[in-house]
Design a protein around this motif. Sequence first.
Motif, PDB file in Angstrom:
ATOM      1  N   GLY A  18      20.158  -8.711 -31.299  1.00  0.00           N
ATOM      2  CA  GLY A  18      21.590  -8.447 -31.100  1.00  0.00           C
ATOM      3  C   GLY A  18      22.424  -8.961 -32.261  1.00  0.00           C
ATOM      4  N   SER A  19      22.012 -10.107 -32.812  1.00  0.00           N
ATOM      5  CA  SER A  19      22.736 -10.667 -33.953  1.00  0.00           C
ATOM      6  C   SER A  19      22.602  -9.780 -35.178  1.00  0.00           C
ATOM      7  CB  SER A  19      22.201 -12.068 -34.269  1.00  0.00           C
ATOM      8  OG  SER A  19      22.370 -12.934 -33.172  1.00  0.00           O
ATOM      9  N   LEU A  20      21.424  -9.190 -35.363  1.00  0.00           N
ATOM     10  CA  LEU A  20      21.206  -8.301 -36.509  1.00  0.00           C
ATOM     11  C   LEU A  20      22.067  -7.049 -36.400  1.00  0.00           C
ATOM     12  CD1 LEU A  20      17.362  -8.489 -37.203  1.00  0.00           C
ATOM     13  CD2 LEU A  20      19.228  -9.430 -38.579  1.00  0.00           C
ATOM     14  N   GLU A  21      22.224  -6.534 -35.187  1.00  0.00           N
ATOM     15  CA  GLU A  21      23.086  -5.345 -35.023  1.00  0.00           C
ATOM     16  C   GLU A  21      24.534  -5.686 -35.370  1.00  0.00           C
ATOM     17  OE1 GLU A  21      22.687  -2.290 -32.284  1.00  0.00           O
ATOM     18  OE2 GLU A  21      20.820  -3.007 -31.399  1.00  0.00           O
ATOM     19  N   SER A  22      24.986  -6.854 -34.918  1.00  0.00           N
ATOM     20  CA  SER A  22      26.356  -7.279 -35.280  1.00  0.00           C
ATOM     21  C   SER A  22      26.473  -7.472 -36.790  1.00  0.00           C
ATOM     22  CB  SER A  22      26.694  -8.589 -34.566  1.00  0.00           C
ATOM     23  OG  SER A  22      26.647  -8.420 -33.176  1.00  0.00           O
ATOM     24  N   TYR A  23      25.410  -7.964 -37.399  1.00  0.00           N
ATOM     25  CA  TYR A  23      25.372  -8.182 -38.846  1.00  0.00           C
ATOM     26  C   TYR A  23      25.493  -6.856 -39.596  1.00  0.00           C
ATOM     27  CZ  TYR A  23      23.513 -10.040 -43.297  1.00  0.00           C
ATOM     28  OH  TYR A  23      23.337 -10.408 -44.603  1.00  0.00           O
ATOM     29  N   ILE A  24      24.823  -5.820 -39.094  1.00  0.00           N
ATOM     30  CA  ILE A  24      24.926  -4.486 -39.708  1.00  0.00           C
ATOM     31  C   ILE A  24      26.372  -4.019 -39.700  1.00  0.00           C
ATOM     32  CG2 ILE A  24      24.386  -2.033 -39.351  1.00  0.00           C
ATOM     33  CD1 ILE A  24      21.584  -2.897 -38.467  1.00  0.00           C
ATOM     34  N   ARG A  25      27.042  -4.174 -38.557  1.00  0.00           N
ATOM     35  CA  ARG A  25      28.436  -3.729 -38.460  1.00  0.00           C
ATOM     36  C   ARG A  25      29.329  -4.531 -39.404  1.00  0.00           C
ATOM     37  NH1 ARG A  25      26.748  -3.035 -32.973  1.00  0.00           N
ATOM     38  NH2 ARG A  25      27.429  -5.104 -32.332  1.00  0.00           N
ATOM     39  N   CYS A  26      29.043  -5.823 -39.526  1.00  0.00           N
ATOM     40  CA  CYS A  26      29.805  -6.691 -40.436  1.00  0.00           C
ATOM     41  C   CYS A  26      29.631  -6.230 -41.884  1.00  0.00           C
ATOM     42  CB  CYS A  26      29.351  -8.127 -40.265  1.00  0.00           C
ATOM     43  SG  CYS A  26      30.069  -9.297 -41.433  1.00  0.00           S
ATOM     44  N   LEU A  27      28.395  -5.964 -42.289  1.00  0.00           N
ATOM     45  CA  LEU A  27      28.123  -5.525 -43.659  1.00  0.00           C
ATOM     46  C   LEU A  27      28.802  -4.198 -43.956  1.00  0.00           C
ATOM     47  CD1 LEU A  27      24.318  -6.415 -43.899  1.00  0.00           C
ATOM     48  CD2 LEU A  27      26.164  -7.505 -45.175  1.00  0.00           C
ATOM     49  N   CYS A  28      28.750  -3.280 -42.989  1.00  0.00           N
ATOM     50  CA  CYS A  28      29.347  -1.952 -43.203  1.00  0.00           C
ATOM     51  C   CYS A  28      30.857  -2.037 -43.337  1.00  0.00           C
ATOM     52  CB  CYS A  28      28.960  -1.017 -42.055  1.00  0.00           C
ATOM     53  SG  CYS A  28      27.218  -0.553 -42.081  1.00  0.00           S
TER      54      CYS A  28
END
Length: 607
Positions: free
Chosen positions: A159-169
Amino acid sequence: MARASYSIIAFLRQNPRNTQNPTQIRNLTVGSGGGDDDGENLKQIQNQNQEQLHKKQENFAEIAKQVSKITRTRPRWESTLLSEFPSFDFSDPGFFNELLKQQGNVLLSLRFFLWLNSQGCVLLDSSSCNMLFDALVEAKAYNPAMGFLKYTNFSPETGSLESYIRCLCEGGLVEEAGDVFDQLKGRGVCPSIATWNSALLGSIRAGRIDIVWKLYGEMMECGVVADVDTVGYLIHATCEDNKVLKGYQLLRQVMEDGVVPGNAAFNKLISGLCKQRCYSRISGLLYTMIAKNRAPDIFTYQEIIHGLCKNRKQREGFRIFNDLKDRGYAPDRVMYTTMIHGLCKKRLLAGARKLWFEMIRKGFLPNEYTYNVLIHGFCQSGDLKKAQKLYTEMCDRGYGETTVSYNTMIAGFCFHGRTTKARKLFEEMSRKRIVRDVITYNTLIQGFCKKGNIVESTDLLEELLAQGLQPSASSYTPLIKSLCQKGNVQKAKELWNDMQRRGLKPAVCTCDYIITGLCKHGNATEGMEWLAAMLKSDLRPRQDTLERLIRCLSRSDRLDDALLVLDSMFKIGYVLRKSICHFLISKLCKENSHLFETCLGEIMENN
């Protein structure tokens, strides 16, 4: 020897007599087999443990509060913190979690974490790392989050990695987000549709349409079903890719399946169709929007009006603008500015001024862009007094001291040959520390070239390069043209070569200027070489250039080459004009050459 944990030390300090009576401890933990005393002793131990835990948490909270204040207020707290808390174990995960809650600044918490590791303390547990990482992601601190992962080699939860993807984008780091997608793929995890959509939108905003299609392909491989947002982003991507008709077909296809994108997708398509002047399809899209409960909004019509004005259909745009007002729409400042700009380009200054005052009456004060649009209109029409008056008003309102506004006025003065006034504004920019960009220099270079002042233009080009600015083709083209007209073709070719070295793509007309300059000095041979290079590069020379070369070749008695150029002229699609036709016939008659007449006849017949 290992250091005792803080909880044990605290307990011994609070109960010193326990260390002197080990028998009492044994009596508490070892019973005779279920008596009332054993149950009571066990209850006492549990109460003592809960009390210790509560005191430990209170102690953590108090020390975390103190440490938070120290890290906020002291620049170099790292060198003194241990000495202020000599007996405290900072590496306890419970303390760090409390600090993270109390500090309220995730970057300071990260700094504390890095300091803790620099002291040789044991790394925090995965729970604390996840907590810190999630806090960094939530704060949109994508660069520190990336650094944290590299430093710790920590593997966050899914779940943290998915949030990280959105942050990077959101931060435009779409390639890095792609690497995180690969990590999830390696775990056998397929991200949610919300995460895919976030990556698609981020790629569009970053101008990476190639990544959009790559991500969409991976979505299909994972079996993810696109939703209405996905469709909207794909349509947006096709328009950005200059494949508007493909986007139009995609829209029709998804609507047949019952999916209707939001207004943003329709507006993007309308904008793209305006660029390609597909007005019949725009009309059809408007009817579709109404039929599908997606009523066109002010932004829809703004795209249409902007497209019409950009394609020199200002009158049609003005008609739609007035029709909107009659139907109850309220144009905003952006739409008023767009329409004022369109009318100014059409030299309809009276209509532009009328809209200007109407906009102010409606409560929309002009901004810097609106002022510059009308100032530019006055400059183009030659009314420099009104332009200067409006410019002064703009400055009084606090908008004037910018590069854009100065460039507008400099362009207006140069357009009408008032280069002395333009130069004064240019120098004024330097005194007021206003940035002079490449547009400023290019405008002045062109203005001085029009006045025939090549020395001044050359000095400006050299100053531009000395300032470290990146020149454009427009920095060189006016100078090359003026040099060729003045007969200094050699200097013009040097500038051409300098453009090539800098990787600049010259405008097609630049070659025309050089060929014309060579012909003017009777250098037909080199003119033919430049023409051959143009044709080889699929560049289209001007008809006037070809005719000058034909005359130059004919005067040098190179009629065979002149006829070759004539043949090329016909193949390009130019029509033979009377003047050059009479010139050729006159030359051929003087030569009295049956061969040349035959060749000319064949060329005329074939073309």
